[in-house]
Each structure stands twice: as structure tokens, then as C-alpha cells.
Design a protein around this motif. Structure first.
Motif, PDB file in Angstrom:
ATOM      1  N   THR A 250     -19.039  58.689  55.576  1.00 40.10           N
ATOM      2  CA  THR A 250     -19.999  58.463  56.653  1.00 40.10           C
ATOM      3  C   THR A 250     -19.251  58.157  57.949  1.00 40.10           C
ATOM      4  O   THR A 250     -18.034  57.958  57.962  1.00 40.10           O
ATOM      5  CB  THR A 250     -20.939  57.297  56.305  1.00 40.10           C
ATOM      6  OG1 THR A 250     -20.154  56.122  56.044  1.00 40.10           O
ATOM      7  CG2 THR A 250     -21.778  57.620  55.074  1.00 40.10           C
ATOM      8  N   SER A 251     -19.999  58.080  59.039  1.00 41.83           N
ATOM      9  CA  SER A 251     -19.395  57.765  60.336  1.00 41.83           C
ATOM     10  C   SER A 251     -19.875  56.395  60.797  1.00 41.83           C
ATOM     11  O   SER A 251     -20.905  55.891  60.355  1.00 41.83           O
ATOM     12  CB  SER A 251     -19.780  58.816  61.379  1.00 41.83           C
ATOM     13  OG  SER A 251     -21.186  58.834  61.599  1.00 41.83           O
ATOM     14  N   LEU A 252     -19.116  55.805  61.701  1.00 33.95           N
ATOM     15  CA  LEU A 252     -19.448  54.486  62.230  1.00 33.95           C
ATOM     16  C   LEU A 252     -19.180  54.442  63.718  1.00 33.95           C
ATOM     17  O   LEU A 252     -18.122  54.862  64.186  1.00 33.95           O
ATOM     18  CB  LEU A 252     -18.615  53.397  61.533  1.00 33.95           C
ATOM     19  CG  LEU A 252     -18.718  51.983  62.132  1.00 33.95           C
ATOM     20  CD1 LEU A 252     -20.117  51.421  61.942  1.00 33.95           C
ATOM     21  CD2 LEU A 252     -17.678  51.062  61.517  1.00 33.95           C
ATOM     22  N   ASP A 253     -20.160  53.903  64.459  1.00 39.41           N
ATOM     23  CA  ASP A 253     -19.986  53.644  65.888  1.00 39.41           C
ATOM     24  C   ASP A 253     -20.539  52.255  66.162  1.00 39.41           C
ATOM     25  O   ASP A 253     -21.663  51.944  65.729  1.00 39.41           O
ATOM     26  CB  ASP A 253     -20.725  54.700  66.716  1.00 39.41           C
ATOM     27  CG  ASP A 253     -20.464  54.530  68.206  1.00 39.41           C
ATOM     28  OD1 ASP A 253     -19.316  54.247  68.582  1.00 39.41           O
ATOM     29  OD2 ASP A 253     -21.423  54.668  68.997  1.00 39.41           O
ATOM     30  N   VAL A 254     -19.780  51.426  66.842  1.00 43.93           N
ATOM     31  CA  VAL A 254     -20.201  50.053  67.132  1.00 43.93           C
ATOM     32  C   VAL A 254     -20.277  49.859  68.640  1.00 43.93           C
ATOM     33  O   VAL A 254     -19.317  50.161  69.357  1.00 43.93           O
ATOM     34  CB  VAL A 254     -19.229  49.020  66.514  1.00 43.93           C
ATOM     35  CG1 VAL A 254     -19.689  47.600  66.834  1.00 43.93           C
ATOM     36  CG2 VAL A 254     -19.118  49.232  65.008  1.00 43.93           C
ATOM     37  N   VAL A 255     -21.419  49.350  69.114  1.00 38.69           N
ATOM     38  CA  VAL A 255     -21.628  49.107  70.537  1.00 38.69           C
ATOM     39  C   VAL A 255     -22.022  47.648  70.733  1.00 38.69           C
ATOM     40  O   VAL A 255     -22.952  47.150  70.079  1.00 38.69           O
ATOM     41  CB  VAL A 255     -22.742  50.019  71.097  1.00 38.69           C
ATOM     42  CG1 VAL A 255     -23.011  49.684  72.568  1.00 38.69           C
ATOM     43  CG2 VAL A 255     -22.351  51.482  70.944  1.00 38.69           C
TER      44      VAL A 255
END
Length: 394
Positions: free
Chosen positions: A301-306
Motif C-alpha cells: 500500500t501507499s502512505l502520505d502524511v500531512v
């Protein structure tokens, strides 16, 4: 003025209250919160307070007496989803009642006194906590705030005109009364406390991407399931916070396509992290993010944290806190820290000398229908706020 406080509290009790849970839904610029805003201005008018509004929806009722830098008090009227009755409104009602009490004592302050209502303190609609006070203090620009959107895609700029604010231009001191969100005062056997600091805290959006697929026909080893990555991340946040003696909460999750018989394509989750120091907050979020990224690699899976909002540590003026807490019947009020964010923290960070009073919460529960403060303790809070305003305006 016990009757005045109890009458105002009774006025507010039914507004925005759920018949099912008993909790409150008073989101900014929605019907219930707007009803409370009208009520506040009516209460100001009944007391001869001059009402001043800014372009963001913040309001102050001014007791135009004396001269020089004003003393501002008050809080907010919005709530979290299914929240308690006391978080915010207690500070507003107590401020109005404190003015009544000062007048009954024959006190005429030497400086103007204002009662404030800041909008969207909870961040429950547009996602940025203390939004109204941030805009009033210039801590966030209207250009960046106007595009904030609620869960239905409505932009802040579509519900309020925006522009500028002069509400704080004459303010020399701010005092916010608030129900305690915890059990420190219960453990101390004290009805009133004074804030020493606010822990640094932040809200972080974790976007986990995967591949939607059939829940029945897709072999477990063939899945790219972001729900698994999220689940491990929630457990990691709990473990890392416990190990560090800090706070971490995943309290909001959105799933796409949100079907019972489908592997999700995306999971979006919001982490609320609160720590005793700025360094501890950074370390905690980095630890959670690292574990999430490692798991995403294994899950395909992919992960992006903001970071949607981060508020650094706030230390209230020790001299002001000591002055507010000292020399009361029964002894000095305790000076205690809090891990909850407040408009007071924003104004303090903007350079305005600020103090907070807490009223004991016997349940220790907040952001829940179980939040509570007894009427006798609330009345002690009104008296404490009146005493504080009298001291600060001599």
C-alpha cells in the motif's frame, strides 16, 4: 448572581442537543451554533454591552468603562460532534454572569472589559482548531483559511465573508474560564485551578492507498488492503504513546468505497497527538509514521502524511498565573498544566498576557455527553472570574 447564571444555562441546554445521546451538535455556522450566537448578542444587549463583530464571525460584547488596555474574557459556543455541554459555553455564560456580579458589587473597572465568543474553536467542521482566534490574532491568514472545506465539501469562504479583524487591537489581557478536561482538580479536592501551560499538539492526516477488490474472490495474499496498514498504525500509535507517556488518538476514519463486501481502495485517518514537549511531539509522530511506512511496504500500500495543524507548547505568564491564583479564601488556587488546546493558547502565543481558570469536572470526562460540572462549582467559578477581572482592572 446565581439566578442569572442558572437562567442563562437553562436557555442553552436544549440548543443542539441530541435526543438520542444527550450530547451536543453545535458546529460552526450551522443552525444550532447560529442560534447561540444570536442568544449571546441578545444577552449583551440586555446588559448594555456594545457588540463588535469581525469578518470571520468572532464577536465581543464590550463593557465600555475606564480607559487603557482592555481585559477580555469569554470562550466559544461551538462543540465537537456529540460533545458535552460545558466545553466553551461555560466560559461565555460565566463571563456574562461575572459582569453581573461585578455590577452588583458596585465595581466600576478602570479599564474596558470584553466578553468574547470565538468561532470554530473545536475544529469540528473545518478541521483547524481555534480557527476564529487564529484569524483574529493573525496566526493564520484568510487567504489560506478561506479554502478549508468541511466534510460536505463546503468551503469556509462560502459561509463567512472573511477579511480582517480588529477585535484584539485594544486587548491588554485575556482570561478564559473553562471546564477542566481531566481529573487534576478532583484529585486535589479543589473547585478552581489556574493554567500553567498547554501541551503541544497536532492533527495529522494519514492517507493509506491500496487497490479495491472483491472481498470473496480475492485471495488474502493477493490483496493490497490499506485497512490493514491503518489498523497496524492505530495500534502503533497507542503503543508508542504509552511507551513515551504521551497521548495519541485516531478518532476519525474515512473509507473508500466503504462497502461491506469490498477490499478498500483508500483509508484516510486523522491522528491527534499531544505531548509534554515539542521535541516529544516530533518524536512520537515520527515513530508512528516510520512504523506505518514499514507496514505499508509489506502490505503493498501507499502512505502520505500531512500535518493539518500543529500548535507548539504554550507557557502562560507565570507572574500572571501566580497573581490570579494567590490570596483567596481557603488558600491559593492550584496552578496546573493542561493537554487540551484553547483560544487562550492562541492569544498567549500572539503576545497577549493570558490566564486560564478551570472549574472542577467530577467525571473527568470531556468531549462527551458525560462532561459535567456541578452548579455550586460553576457558581464558584463565576465568583472566581469576577474576582480576577476586578483585580486586573483596578
Amino acid at each position: 448572581m446565581p439566578d442569572a447564571f442558572e437562567r442563562m444555562w437553562a436557555d442553552l441546554a436544549p440548543v443542539g442537543r441530541s435526543a438520542v445521546s444527550g450530547g451536543y451538535f453545535r458546529q460552526p455556522f450551522d443552525a444550532a451554533e447560529r442560534e447561540l450566537a444570536v442568544w449571546f448578542e441578545e444577552q449583551c444587549g440586555a446588559r448594555g454591552l456594545r457588540v463588535e463583530r469581525d469578518d470571520f464571525g468572532n464577536v465581543v460584547g464590550w463593557w465600555d468603562v475606564g480607559s487603557g488596555p482592555a481585559v477580555l474574557t469569554g470562550s466559544h459556543l461551538d462543540s465537537v460532534l456529540d460533545g458535552g455541554a460545558y466545553d466553551g459555553p461555560l466560559g461565555v455564560v460565566s463571563a456574562l454572569a461575572a459582569i453581573d456580579l461585578l455590577r452588583s458589587r458596585g465595581v466600576v473597572p478602570s479599564r474596558p472589559v470584553g466578553v468574547s465568543v470565538f468561532v470554530e474553536e473545536e475544529g469540528s467542521r473545518f478541521g483547524l482548531a481555534c480557527l476564529g482566534s487564529r484569524l483574529a490574532a493573525g496566526a493564520v491568514s484568510w487567504e489560506s483559511a478561506r479554502s478549508l472545506r468541511d466534510r460536505d465539501g463546503v468551503a469556509l469562504g462560502d459561509v463567512v465573508a472573511g477579511g480582517s479583524s480588529a477585535l484584539l487591537s485594544s486587548v491588554g489581557t485575556f482570561v478564559e474560564l473553562h471546564v477542566e478536561q481531566g481529573r487534576d482538580l478532583v484529585d486535589r479536592g479543589a473547585a478552581i485551578g489556574v493554567a500553567s501551560e498547554i501541551w503541544p499538539h497536532g492533527r495529522y492526516r494519514f492517507d493509506f492507498g491500496g487497490a479495491a477488490n472483491h472481498a470473496g474472490t480475492t485471495r488474502m495474499e493477493d490483496r493490497r488492503d490499506p485497512m490493514l496498514t491503518y489498523a497496524m498504525t492505530a495500534l502503533a500509535a497507542n503503543k508508542q504513546a504509552r511507551l513515551a507517556g504521551q497521548r495519541a488518538t485516531f478518532g476519525r476514519v474515512a473509507v473508500e468505497p466503504n462497502g461491506t463486501n469490498a477490499v478498500p481502495s483508500r483509508v484516510t485517518a486523522w491522528l491527534d497527538a499531544r505531548c509534554s514537549t515539542d521535541e516529544a511531539l516530533t518524536s512520537l509522530v515520527e515513530a508512528v509514521t516510520t512504523q506505518a511506512a514499514d507496514r505499508a511496504g509489506r502490505d503493498g500500500t501507499s502512505l502520505d502524511v500531512v500535518a493539518e495543524s500543529v500548535s507548539g507548547a504554550v507557557t502562560f505568564s507565570p507572574d500572571l498565573a501566580a497573581a490570579v491564583a494567590a490570596d483567596h479564601e481557603g488558600g491559593d488556587w492550584p496552578i496546573i498544566p493542561t493537554a487540551a488546546g484553547h483560544d487562550a493558547g492562541i492569544l498567549s502565543s500572539a503576545g497577549i498576557p493570558t490566564a486560564m481558570l478551570f472549574v472542577r469536572n467530577p467525571t473527568g470526562v470531556s468531549h462527551s455527553p458525560e462532561e459535567h460540572a456541578s452548579t455550586p462549582d460553576c457558581l464558584v467559578g463565576v465568583s472566581a472570574l469576577a474576582d480576577t477581572l476586578e483585580r486586573l482592572t483596578r
